[in-house]
Structure formats: structure tokens, C-alpha cells
Design an enzyme around this catalytic site. Structure first.
Site, PDB file in Angstrom:
ATOM      1  N   GLY A 164       0.788  -1.222   0.000  1.00  0.00           N
ATOM      2  CA  GLY A 164       0.000   0.000   0.000  1.00  0.00           C
ATOM      3  C   GLY A 164       0.816   1.265   0.000  1.00  0.00           C
ATOM      4  CG  HIS A 208       0.383  -2.647 -10.998  1.00  0.00           C
ATOM      5  ND1 HIS A 208       0.726  -2.320  -9.712  1.00  0.00           N
ATOM      6  CD2 HIS A 208      -0.008  -3.939 -10.939  1.00  0.00           C
ATOM      7  CE1 HIS A 208       0.544  -3.359  -8.916  1.00  0.00           C
ATOM      8  NE2 HIS A 208       0.093  -4.353  -9.645  1.00  0.00           N
ATOM      9  CE  LYS A 237      -3.324  -3.654  -7.801  1.00  0.00           C
ATOM     10  NZ  LYS A 237      -3.477  -5.122  -7.657  1.00  0.00           N
ATOM     11  CD  GLU A 275      -0.301  -7.096  -7.623  1.00  0.00           C
ATOM     12  OE1 GLU A 275       0.248  -5.973  -7.548  1.00  0.00           O
ATOM     13  OE2 GLU A 275      -1.413  -7.344  -7.108  1.00  0.00           O
ATOM     14  CD  GLU A 287       2.514  -6.722  -3.999  1.00  0.00           C
ATOM     15  OE1 GLU A 287       2.772  -6.967  -2.804  1.00  0.00           O
ATOM     16  OE2 GLU A 287       1.776  -5.783  -4.343  1.00  0.00           O
ATOM     17  NE  ARG A 291      -4.722  -9.645  -0.712  1.00  0.00           N
ATOM     18  CZ  ARG A 291      -4.903  -8.779  -1.685  1.00  0.00           C
ATOM     19  NH1 ARG A 291      -5.853  -8.997  -2.572  1.00  0.00           N
ATOM     20  NH2 ARG A 291      -4.146  -7.696  -1.802  1.00  0.00           N
ATOM     21  NE  ARG A 337      -9.564  -1.645  -6.628  1.00  0.00           N
ATOM     22  CZ  ARG A 337      -8.638  -2.220  -5.870  1.00  0.00           C
ATOM     23  NH1 ARG A 337      -8.467  -1.818  -4.612  1.00  0.00           N
ATOM     24  NH2 ARG A 337      -7.865  -3.181  -6.343  1.00  0.00           N
TER      25      ARG A 337
END
Length: 448
Positions: A164, A208, A237, A275, A287, A291, A337
Site C-alpha cells: 500500500g 502495473h 488501485k 504482479e 509481488e 488471495r 472501485r
């Protein structure tokens, strides 16, 4: 197959898991804080258990309370969703030690990929390209300078644990490096309880891009293509799409196969996301998330595969429902989002949702746990929904997104809906010509 699954999460993802379970004939248990007693996932679950007061540390991160809820309800498995305990290896171990199934990868893989230093070493050995940088933890400025001489500037100092954007500092010259290392170590220790940092070459304008993988316990591994998550603010994101407008079919196939084979070598189990930063035709691993991702719906929209259903099937010991040659990628999907935040200042806006209208029509999906009269609590992440659209091509998806945003109504609180409406008027975004710093640059210009 499991008879009853406890969902150790809240909000839209808890509701998403509940729906998948019910379609599979599996009963659900919702756990909740006192602040979420009227939440939709609680109201719709077969059973619910209050596990503590509003603070996440005393409820959604309260492992003894969650395990007690599983025991008293007779749950067979626990699905952690994303966030909270989803990448907590110790929690996965505790679940298994109580004779329950953790719907996710093994604790060893969670631990391996949870430390970015060990993760980088593991995937590099498995054949995945990594960003040039230090081979391990950097303990002092002298070590950092040795790496800098080999890799060059600019350099990014990054926390080995967490994410983050916390514990992340940029050093453009040797004069910046010592301070960047010191500050990043302090931030990482405060945020994650682990001050370990490492160095990577800083890429100026990368995209990304992440590759979705799924693996079962029978040796089967598939990749489900890539998602482009380059529209970010403060390393978070904001909008995701699949496929990436930056890649062609050959590049997509190549990186997908590299990741699929590497995940097989590692022996990973379950759903995961690898990623990358992508610049000038090259992929660099950053990374792996062990999940379900927030943005998993865009992959579902272009493949037709239910990722939560696959997670549950794999955890119960079943084989993947598809092989790699059965997977096809159809059209384009985009996810926005929707946060309960001011669209310009991004200040959180909790409160009562006085009116809520969901857009509809072909290729439109809204994952949300909101309803009219629901009060958004101030204690948790401000994500209140995900608007996902699908079209035969990117142009069709953008048109459908524009129409759906016009239909979507959330009254009573501020939301980021106006932000996405504005983005749809920007030529660079429409052409798909953006990178991980583009949104922040655009927001800064828009504020002038």
C-alpha cells in the site's frame, strides 16, 4: 464438498463469497462487528455471529473470536476474502490446527510470498523476471550504496513486509539514499512490525500488470490472462481492466505461460496473482498476492470462470474445472472501485445511503453490499462497491461504462463516481495510454 463455510470478512466481498457458496449448495456463517449488525452479508447469511466491537483489531482481526464462531456453528471451512486475515500465515495454521480447511494457499506459501525479499528470490529461481536491485535486505546506507553502484539511480527503497505504499521511498541520487533507507525502515517497522527494506531500480513510467493463476492439488495450473491496474492513487488501485491495452496477444501468451510454469514449480495451491511492472516491452516481478483480488471480477467477465467457486472446489480437494486449452478470453472488462470519498479531496464520507439505484443491462455487474437506508460505518475501508462492465471490445466497454455510471445513484454520501465520469472524457485514458503515475499527475493538473 463443504457443508458450511464461515466467511471471515465483511462488505461486498463477504456477500460475493456468500453468493458463490449458496449456488454450490453450501450454508454460510457471517461474522460481524457490532457496527455491521445490519450489513447485507449478515442479513443474508444462514447464520451470523457477533465477534466484537467496531474496531477491526477487536473483531475482524480477532482470531480467537472467529475460531469460536466457527466452532459453535459447526463450520467446515473458513474463507478469508481479501484484506484482514487473508494473507496471515499464522491464521491459516490455526484454522488447519482446529481441523478446519482454510480456503486459500498453504501457510508456507503465504509466508513465502508475504516477504517481498523471499518472494523475489523464489520466483526468480522459478523463471520469472524480476526488477534489478538488492538480493536481500539492506541494513545500512553503505550496503545501499554498493547496490546503487551496480544498479544505478533512481532507486526505490521498499518494505519487505506489507504494501500500500507504506515503507516505500524514492532516492534519485546518492545524496537521497541514506535518508530514504532510514525513513523507509522506520515507516515499515511502525506499519508492519518489520523494518526490513530492500532496493529496486525505479521505473519512471511503467504500467502495473498482473497475471491471475489458479492451481489445484492434482498438479494442474492455469493462467487466466492479465489485468491492467495502472490507474492508481497513492499506490492504491482505482480502476482495473482486462485485457491490458498495452499488450498484444503474443506478449499476453508469453507472460502467462512464464507465470503458469513458475507457479507449477513452486507447488502453489489455490488462487493467486503475480504482479509486474511493465516498461519498454519488459516485465519485472514486484509481488505475489496469495488471495482473491479486489479486481477479480474483470477476469471473471472475460473468461466466464467463477474464481470464488474455483477456490472452494480446490480447497475441498477437487480438480480445476477447466484446463488451459479450454480457457478463452472474450472482449474487454473494466472495473471502477466506488469509494465513499469526496471525488476531489478523497476525504472519507461515511453516513446513511438515502437512495441507491443499480445500473443494469447486458454486460453490467455491480458488486456491493449497500442498500437504501444502510449506514456506511467510519471504521473500515471506504470501498462500497465495484462497477464492472463488459463489452466485445474496449471501445464498447467504455461506452457501457459511461452509460452505467450515469445510471448509478448513491445519494446521502460523497462518492468517487464523478471521478470516473471525468476520466471518460480524457483522451489518453480513452486511448489506453496511461501508466502508474498518470492518474496522480492528472489529478494534480485538474486541481490547478
Amino acid at each position: 464438498m463443504f457443508e458450511k463455510v464461515l466467511i471471515a470478512n465483511r462488505g461486498e466481498i463477504a456477500l460475493r463469497i456468500h453468493r458463490a457458496c449458496h449456488e454450490m449448495g453450501i450454508a454460510t456463517v457471517a461474522v460481524h462487528s457490532t457496527a455491521d449488525r445490519d450489513a447485507k452479508h449478515v442479513l443474508m447469511a444462514d447464520e451470523s455471529v457477533c465477534i466484537g466491537p467496531p474496531a477491526a483489531a477487536q473483531s475482524y482481526l480477532n482470531v480467537p473470536a472467529i475460531m469460536s464462531a466457527a466452532e459453535i456453528t459447526g463450520a467446515n471451512a473458513i474463507h478469508p476474502g481479501y484484506g484482514f486475515l487473508s494473507e496471515n500465515a499464522r491464521f491459516a495454521e490455526i484454522v488447519e490446527s482446529h481441523g478446519l480447511t482454510f480456503i486459500g494457499p498453504s501457510p508456507d506459501h503465504i509466508r513465502l510470498m508475504g516477504d517481498k525479499i523471499t518472494a523475489k528470490a523464489a520466483v526468480k529461481e522459478a523463471g520469472i523476471p524480476v526488477v534489478p536491485g538488492s538480493d536481500g535486505e539492506i541494513n545500512d546506507p553503505d550496503e545501499a550504496m554498493k547496490v546503487a553502484k551496480d544498479v544505478g539511480f533512481p532507486l526505490l527503497v521498499k518494505a519487505a513486509a506489507g504494501g500500500g505504499g507504506r515503507g516505500m521511498k524514492l532516492a534519485r541520487t546518492s545524496a537521497d539514499l541514506a535518508q530514504a533507507v532510514q525513513t523507509a525502515r522506520a515507516e515499515a517497522a511502525a506499519a508492519f512490525g518489520d523494518g526490513a527494506v530492500y532496493l529496486e531500480r525505479y521505473l519512471e513510467q511503467p504500467r502495473h500488470i498482473e497475471v491471475q493463476v489458479v492451481a489445484d492439488s492434482h498438479g494442474n495450473v492455469v493462467h487466466l490472462g492479465e489485468r491492467d491496474c495502472s490507474l492508481q492513487r497513492r499506490n492504491q488501485k482505482v480502476l482495473e481492466e482486462a485485457p491490458s491495452p498495452a499488450l498484444n496477444a503474443a506478449q499476453r501468451q508469453e507472460i502467462g505461460e512464464i507465470v503458469r510454469k513458475a507457479i507449477g514449480k513452486i507447488g502453489y495451491l489455490g488462487v493467486g496473482t503475480v504482479e509486474f511492472l511493465y516498461e519498454n516491452g519488459e516485465f519485472f516481478f514486484i509481488e505475489m498476492n496469495t488471495r482473491l483480488q479486489v479486481e477479480h471480477p474483470v477476469t471473471e467477465m472475460i473468461t466466464g470462470l467463477d474464481l470464488v467457486r474455483e477456490q472452494i472446489r480446490i480447497a475441498s480437494g477437487e480438480k480445476l474445472s477447466v484446463s488451459q486449452d479450454q480457457i478463452s478470453f472474450n472482449g474487454c472488462a473494466i472495473e471502477c472501485r466506488i469509494n465513499a470519498e469526496h471525488p476531489k479531496t478523497f476525504v472519507p464520507s461515511p453516513g446513511m445511503v438515502k437512495d441507491f439505484h443499480v445500473p443494469g443491462g447486458l454486460g453490467v455487474r455491480l458488486d456491493s453490499a449497500m442498500y437504501s437506508g444502510y449506514t456506511i460505518p467510519p471504521y473500515y475501508d471506504s470501498l462500497i462497491g465495484k462497477l464492472i462492465v463488459h463489452g466485445g471490445c474496449r471501445k464498447d466497454a467504455l461506452r457501457r461504462l459511461k452509460r452505467s455510471l450515469e445510471e448509478l445513484v448513491v445519494a446521502g454520501v460523497e462518492t468517487t463516481i464523478p471521478l470516473f465520469k471525468d476520466l471518460l472524457h480524457e483522451d489518453e485514458f480513452i486511448r489506453g495510454e496511461y501508466h502508474i503515475h498518470w492518474l496522480e499527475d492528472w489529478l494534480e493538473k485538474s486541481a490547478d
